[in-house]
Every structure is written in C-alpha cells, then in structure tokens.
Write an enzyme that holds these catalytic residues in place. Sequence first.
Site: not given
Ligand code: GAL
Length: 953
Positions: A414, A484
């Site tokens: 990010e 993620e």
């Molecule tokens: C994503 C980010 C993570 C964390 C997650 C939410 O966007 O890459 O670091 O913030 O969201 O828990």
Amino acid sequence: MTSRTPATGYVEDVSPGRGTLPPRAWYASSDAASLSLNGGWRLRVSPTADAEDDAFAEPGFDAGSWAEVTVPGHWVLQGHGAPVYTNHLYPFPVDPPRVPAENPTGDHLRVFDLPGDWPDGGDTVLRLDGVESCARVWLNGTDIGEFKGSRLPHEFAVGHLLKPSGNVLAVRVHQWSAGSYLEDQDQWWLPGIFRDVTLLHRPPGAAGDFFVHASYDHVTGAGTLRVDSGVPGRVTVPELGIDTGTGEAVTLPVEPWTAETPRLYDGVLATAGERVPVRVGFRTVVVEDGLIKVNGTPLLFKGVNRHEWHPRTGRALDLDTMREDVLLMKRHNLNAVRTSHYPPHPAFLRLCDEYGLWVIDECDLETHGFVEQDWRDNPVDDDRWTPALLDRAARMVERDKNHPSVVMWSLGNEAGTGRGLTAMAEWIHGRDPSRPVHYEGDIGCRDTDVYSRMYPPHEEVERIGRGLDGGTHRRRGLPLILCEYAHAMGNGPGGLTEYQELFERYDRLQGGFVWEWIDHGVEHPELGFAYGGDFGEELHDANFVCDGLLLPDRTPSPGLREYKKVIEPVRIEAGDAAGTVRITNRYDFADLSGLEFVFSHQVDGIPTGAHRLTVPALAPGESAEVKLPGAPDGRGEEVQWTVQVLLAEDTPWAGQGHEVAWGQGTVAPRAPLPAAAGVRPAVDGDRIALGPAEFDARTGAVRSLSGVPVKDLRLDVWRATTDNDDGASWQTDTRYGPLWRESGLHRMRHRLDAVETDGDALTVRTRVAPAGRETGLRTVYRWTSDGTRVRLTVSVVPEGDWRMPLPRLGIRFGLAGTPEDAVFWYGGGNEAYPDTRAASRDLLWDASVGELQTPYVRPQENGAHADVRWAEVGGLRVDGDPEFWFTVRPWTTEHLDAARHRTDLVPGDTVWVHLDHRLHGIGSQSCGPGPLPRYHLWPEPVEFSFVFSQPRD
Ligand code: GAL
C-alpha cells in the site's frame, strides 16, 4: 537574529543514512568470533530529537542514574512512554520529510568488554538487525554513522575503534524520522532497538557476501549448485559429494526442496578466513504459461500474512516464539507466509527453510497515509526518495537471498504507485532474476510478475479465474494471488470454503494469504489485552489491530481451526458407490505415504471403535474410492462415518497421530423426535402446569421445566455485533451491524397477545418488534407434554417491510449456573456460524460454560455450535427438531455487546442459553466483503421445536 541548525538534521533527511557497510547475506559463521550485545542497556528518553547533546556517547559518561531496558526491545513497552496504533493515518502532520518537534528519542548505552580470546587482526563489524525508526551510532566516542530502515540490518566496520575492555556503544534512537513516512504499516508504532545487536569478527579472507544459487530441473531430476562469493573459496556438500570452487556450477541428481518436502543439504562455504554453514535447498521458481510454478508444478498458496508480534515484547521476538509460529502454521495446514509488511527477523526464514513454508518476503515499505491527500507527494513517486527505496530493496534481497523458502520478493504494501517502485522492481529483477516480484498496488502488473489483489469478493475472484476481468495485456497473462483476503478480525473470517473452492476450480487462481496471523493485543493489567486508544492516543484505529487467526497469546482461534479444515491437504468425501469414501490428495508435491487413515462409525455421536483404512499412496491430485467396513445397524439411531487422516510418523513439526484432515458422512439419519403430547395444561391459580413444566398463568412465561427454574425464555434476534457485522467505515455495501442497531433489533419489545389453554396445548401469542418501527415478528409459543417431556414449538411470521436480515433467530433463556458448570452436547465441535462451519465435526462433546466462550480481544458474538441434536446444561436436556445452533454464556448478550475488553465481562449466577434455529453469516466485512447472500438470514415464516426433559444418565 540567530538561526539554529540542529545536529539532528539527519532525522529528516530522505537519504537512507551514512557510514553503513553495503548490505550482504545474513549468516552465522561457524568459526569467526561473535559477541551478542543483547541484554541490559542503559536508557534515557528525551522528548525531542535534540534535547540532549552527544556527551553521553563519550567514554566515561556516567549513566548510572538512567533506566535499564532490555535490548532487543521497545522502550514504550518497558515503561517509558506508550505505544501508538494507527492503521494508515500518520500519527503526525504529513509534511514530508519533516517530523514533529515532539520526537521521543531514546539514548541507549552499553559498555562491554571483548572476550579474552577475541582474535587479533581482521576487522569487526557491528550489526544492528532492527531499530525503529532512525539511529545514530557512536563507538567509544566516535560517530560511526546513522541509518533508517527499521526492519532491515545495518552494519558498521568498527574494528579500528574497539578496545579489549570498556567499550562504549551509544545508540540514539528517534521515534520519528523521514523513514517513518516509508513505514506506515497498519501496526503499533514502537520505537526501539528491537532486534539483535551483534559484534562479528571478520577474519582476513572472511566470506563477506555470497549468493547460493540452487536450482532444480524437474525434467532431469538434477540440481545445479553455484555459490557466488566476493571472496573466493570452496563449497562442499558432503551428502552430495560436492567439493567445488565458488563461482563454479555443479549439476547432479538431488531431491528438490518444496514447502511440503523441505529437503535441505548441509554444506559449507570455506574461504581463507572462515567457514560458513549453508543449507542448500534446490528449487526453481518460474512464472510460465500464466502460472507460478516451483520445480515445474503450479503452486496453491494456503497462506497467511504474518506480522511479528508478541503481546509483551511487541516486535521483539525470541526464537521460541518464531518457532511456535512456524509450528502452529504447519500444524494448521498452512503452506505459505507473506511477511507483511517488512522482512522478518532472519531466524524466521531459517525456520521456514527447515520446516517448509513458501515465503513472500516483503520489503519494509508502506506509504498508505498519503491516500488521504490523493497520493500527492508520495515518496515512491518522488526521485529524492528513490535512494532510500533502493537501499531498502537491496537490504532485503541481500540479507535473505539464500533462503530456499523465499519464492517471491514483494516491493512493499500500500504505497500507491510511482517511479521509485519501478526502480526497486528493476533493481530486484536484475540482482535476482530467479524469483518473481510482487506488489499489490501495481494493478496493471507493469513492474510485477504476478497479479495480486486484496479482499475481492468471491464473485470477482471467479471472474478473474475465468479470465474475464480485463486489465492490461500483461496482467491477463499472469496468475492471481490474493495477497490478503478473509479478514480474521474478531469472530470469523467467513466464506473461506467458497474461496478455496474457487482456488481449486481455476488454475489461474493460485491461492491466497488470510489477513492476518495474530492479534496485536498488548498485554495489559487492567484490560486483558489493550488495543488502539487504550494508551490515550490522539488518533487511533481501535481494535483494527486485533485481526488475527491467533489470539494475542497465540491461542488458535476458531477461525484458524476453520482455515485448517478448509485447506486440508487430503479431501475425504462420500464416494459414488454406497459404503465408500473418495480420498483425494490435495498436496502439490507430496504423496500420501506419510499418512495413515483411521476410520470409525459413530452411533448417536459415540464412536464404535477405530479401524485402519488402507489407502493407496496417491500422487498429488489423484483420487481413489475406498470401501468402508460395514456399518452397524443403528436401529433408529443416527449412524455416521468419520475418517481421520493422521501423521503416520513423527515429523519435525508434529508427532505421529497428529490429525491433518478428516471427513464425515451420514449412513442413517436421526429418527424424528417423539411428539411429546397428550397431557393437558392445568390452570391452578396464577400458575399453569403442563406435565413437568410450570408457567405463569397471566403471562404464559415458563417458570420451570423438569423442576429446573427457567428465566426469561423468549424469542431472540440479537447478537453482540461482530467486527465483521459492524464492518469498516469505508465499505460501500450495506453494513448490517450498524443497520441492525439503528433499526432497534437490540431492543425488541415483546407484546403479549394471548395465553390460551385449549386441548393439550398451552399457546402463548406475542408480537416481537422494536419501538419506532412497523416491522415485527408474530411469534407463537406452543407447549405440549407427554407427562415427562415438554415440547415447545416456536412459529415466527414476519410482518412489515423488512429490509435487512436478522442477526439470529431462536430462543434464549436463563438457568441458575456458573462458568464452571459442565455442558454436554451432540453436534458440531468448533465455534461455527453458517459460513464458518467447515471444521464443525459431529461428536459427543463436553466443556464448561467458561470454556465455550471465545475470548476475542474486543468482546462480541461467539461460541455458537452447529447442528446440535441435543444438549444438556444446568440440569436440563434439550433435543432439537430440527438440529439447532447452540450457545451458552455466563453473561447476557447485552453485557457482551457493551463490553470493550475481556475484563468488562463478569459472570453472574445465571447461564444464558441460546437455542437458535438460524444465524446470520459472518463474512469478512471488517475489511472485505460481507457474508455471501446464501448466508443471510432473511426473515420468513418459520417453525422450529425443542423438547425439554431431564438429562439422561
Ligand atoms: C490491508 C493492509 C493491511 C491491513 C489490512 C486490514 O489493506 O494491507 O496492512 O491494514 O488491510 O487489517
């Protein structure tokens, strides 16, 4: 007028630093001397970067009055100041590269002697493996340099400054620096020297840097080893008979390294000055035909994002904790880790090599806070910062390049887009063409070799799987990974099964990494575990920092057990032919020879004895149908089969008998429950008797069942909203948690319309609805009895314009009891909700009321069990018709809902029992999509029954 130039200008300098040695491979020499400088250090914390001069670095300075801290450690977790948690907001004004005047600065001092046998000659290097966020270093009064790049090693040549005794190492650490702009990861801001400090003797002719290239040709079965080293030497791998010079390639038959079969060969790199152990794993990673392949085989990542976390020591982790993480991952069937969002302690990667995990090694880079200003002035798109970015890329790659487990480099997380990222990708590709490059923010895959996304809904993942997602031409030819997905905040994540089905259905989908491994709760004397805001932070993101599959103390959550089941490497289903099971090997590389299969029938939840099942050693992807032994005659009882897949032998990560997978199926269903009718209700003054039940004649409320006093039995639709119900503020889809509350589902009123005793039933008619709304639920409770049992049938008919699903639909009542009381039930074992029920295995279970509470860091709905046929609690037995969702708590939902920390929950003398006909799903909306529509609990006319009786012996 005078102007003051602080001596601390380096703090706000965008450059990576001054005085450090070039980055190189991280290794432990077998014969060169080293001295750990971990342990007790003196500490003085000042409020600003320039509050104190540098006299403390001079030999002879008396730091006797200073505090003591442990290095590695964070001073804010050792009683000096406090941690700060923000997700993406910078906790200071965004004016790069400037940082606030309030810049907590920790002066660290350590006086040390060299061991008596410290060699003469050569040089000595001081290595600091991790300091947040900026350090200036002096040895014996000489300023040797300064650096940024918190989770990366920095080394200085110090041999010329060392004395046999009384060496003074002074490290000034600033919490905020220009580097902080590059380290805006979603985590606690924790200044300190949080990784090891080591003095490394470098004999003349020491190895310095070296690069182990160990590839594997899956067609020929040959491995090729070449070790490039700045200092020439010999490479030996006795097991393979290798004895060759550095820079020379040797090709010979080997067993390859994979995460499933982590075959390492121990070797030695010997230069004139030292011997360095190397652990060689032969494997080749390519992106080819649109797929990531290792050794010619496409991978399926069953991964997790791991931040380094310990509830007492923060990001200062000891080896045991790192090992515990790896063992827990392996024991839960995980095969991959993304080191979100920085390179981990190097020892962690050694463990990944040894135990077998695919690693995406991510650089220490995130600039997410710039999103608040539409990414204006983003350092990754500003050439002045590029040297710092390249420095970070190089420090990661050089440090970690010799780990077979590292199969991909990630530029960071990010950080928007920009030329600096391109420069990093180009540099990495040039330095190490043997590994693909990942970065999720590169949506067109200009710089990267895989298409990566976070939190897309299932439907979009399917579209990508089918190649219908468009995108740049380059992207269309690349595989997808979800770097993620499935946000494990609080109760959840939901929907894992359906993601896994997609990953398995479409080749292009090569799996993903659940967010995230562990809750970053901070152990706290009054609160249990603290989260954002608990330290008085001005800006914070509350419990968004607690979104892991492990609770902060590393207790696996039900979500981890769910994930383990969803990604199990052996699938067991009912076979096509009656009395058979189909067994499928879902490993990518391993056959099933290391596993044994244990089979049992169970009659009404009770196993009838275990047998071994003979299963062929299926190759990856293969299936076989295996005949089961004949089932017992249930004679009206429910009969199921269960197959467990266990480790046949001890492995490094779990012992023989450890369960890796299981399957269950039905042979004969449960017989319908008896009607329990025939006895007539008898009105007697203010009470009504119906068999063994007693009611209030005026209200129709049940007072006791089978002699057990019952409190407040009535329809219940509310749950203490989960983090996933509440959702994230930025979600554009409807977030039901807030809508439920706004609509008053937590304050339903129960209007009594009639209490009727006609024939053999007591009927209580009600309407359940919130104040201020027309929507309601007509609810009829119909009670009958056969003299020993009492049957309650609940009928619910929604009225009005319901625009939302319900959280739950069932009854709740109170029984006298405590958390120690035992509960027995036949049904599912793991906490389960409609979209988190893969790991729910039917059996006869027992637990105490207290044990049935999942202690999520922020209290919320938890503890439901699926498919419960019957349960016994508080001296009462309940049989469900149909099966029900079963939950018991030593407090009410209202208490749970109001609690902010575990310690707010205090048991009373009542145990609250929930018997739910249906529950709303969980989903992942605290960051991703909500529950799939099929898991929404839309109000509709329903009827469900329970039969109450005395517990059986
Ligand atoms: C994503 C980010 C993570 C964390 C997650 C939410 O966007 O890459 O670091 O913030 O969201 O828990």
